[in-house]
Design an enzyme around this catalytic site. Sequence first.
Site, mmCIF file in Angstrom:
data_model
loop_
_atom_site.group_PDB
_atom_site.id
_atom_site.type_symbol
_atom_site.label_atom_id
_atom_site.label_comp_id
_atom_site.label_asym_id
_atom_site.label_seq_id
_atom_site.Cartn_x
_atom_site.Cartn_y
_atom_site.Cartn_z
ATOM 1 N N GLY A 238 0.789 -1.227 0.000
ATOM 2 C CA GLY A 238 0.000 0.000 0.000
ATOM 3 C C GLY A 238 0.819 1.274 0.000
ATOM 4 O O GLY A 238 0.265 2.362 -0.036
ATOM 5 N N HIS A 239 2.140 1.195 0.014
ATOM 6 C CA HIS A 239 2.993 2.398 0.148
ATOM 7 C C HIS A 239 4.144 2.337 -0.827
ATOM 8 O O HIS A 239 5.266 2.085 -0.425
ATOM 9 C CB HIS A 239 3.524 2.478 1.586
ATOM 10 C CG HIS A 239 4.022 3.833 1.981
ATOM 11 N ND1 HIS A 239 5.307 4.266 1.744
ATOM 12 C CD2 HIS A 239 3.401 4.845 2.610
ATOM 13 C CE1 HIS A 239 5.471 5.481 2.230
ATOM 14 N NE2 HIS A 239 4.320 5.850 2.765
ATOM 15 N N PHE A 240 4.060 2.602 -1.950
ATOM 16 C CA PHE A 240 2.920 2.826 -2.821
ATOM 17 C C PHE A 240 2.993 1.779 -3.920
ATOM 18 O O PHE A 240 4.093 1.529 -4.412
ATOM 19 C CB PHE A 240 2.973 4.232 -3.410
ATOM 20 C CG PHE A 240 2.971 5.311 -2.357
ATOM 21 C CD1 PHE A 240 1.786 5.700 -1.746
ATOM 22 C CD2 PHE A 240 4.151 5.915 -1.952
ATOM 23 C CE1 PHE A 240 1.784 6.704 -0.780
ATOM 24 C CE2 PHE A 240 4.152 6.909 -0.977
ATOM 25 C CZ PHE A 240 2.978 7.305 -0.395
#
EC number: 4.2.1.59
Length: 151
Positions: A55-57
């Site tokens: 999720g990052h990124f």
Amino acid sequence: MESPIRFENVDINQILKTLPHRFPFLLIDRVINIREDYSGIGVKNVSFNEPCFQGHFPDRPVFPGVLMIEGMAQTAGVIGIMSVTGTEKPRAVYFLTIDKCKFRKPVLPGDTIEYHMKSIGRRKAMWWFHGDAKVNGVVVAEADVGAMLTD
């Protein structure tokens, strides 16, 4: 003049005996050159397989700065525990303060982070450290962190 080295290489097995952290939140792979002046260097090999990169990124993976600060705190915990006990002895480490925190450059998969930590104060179970996170000798983050070591 640098202080003498007390522990040259604290490997992952010793870290697991020292800190309560486990996957996915154990954020150091080893600690080297723990010196008598309560300084040392934590090492983190950043892999694309880190859970944070989901999720990052997803399109441009960047290692989160807050995880670097946690890596600094874990390094400081190992330095403090091993300096006081002379060996890996399980202790709880409570992260208490973050001051003067700055993120300078992104850390990417494939990088190796070195957390250069040095004690800047101690009172009973309370410790304060200054840390520089470096990749290839370049400072990517810095902070002062405080923690409490308990039995």
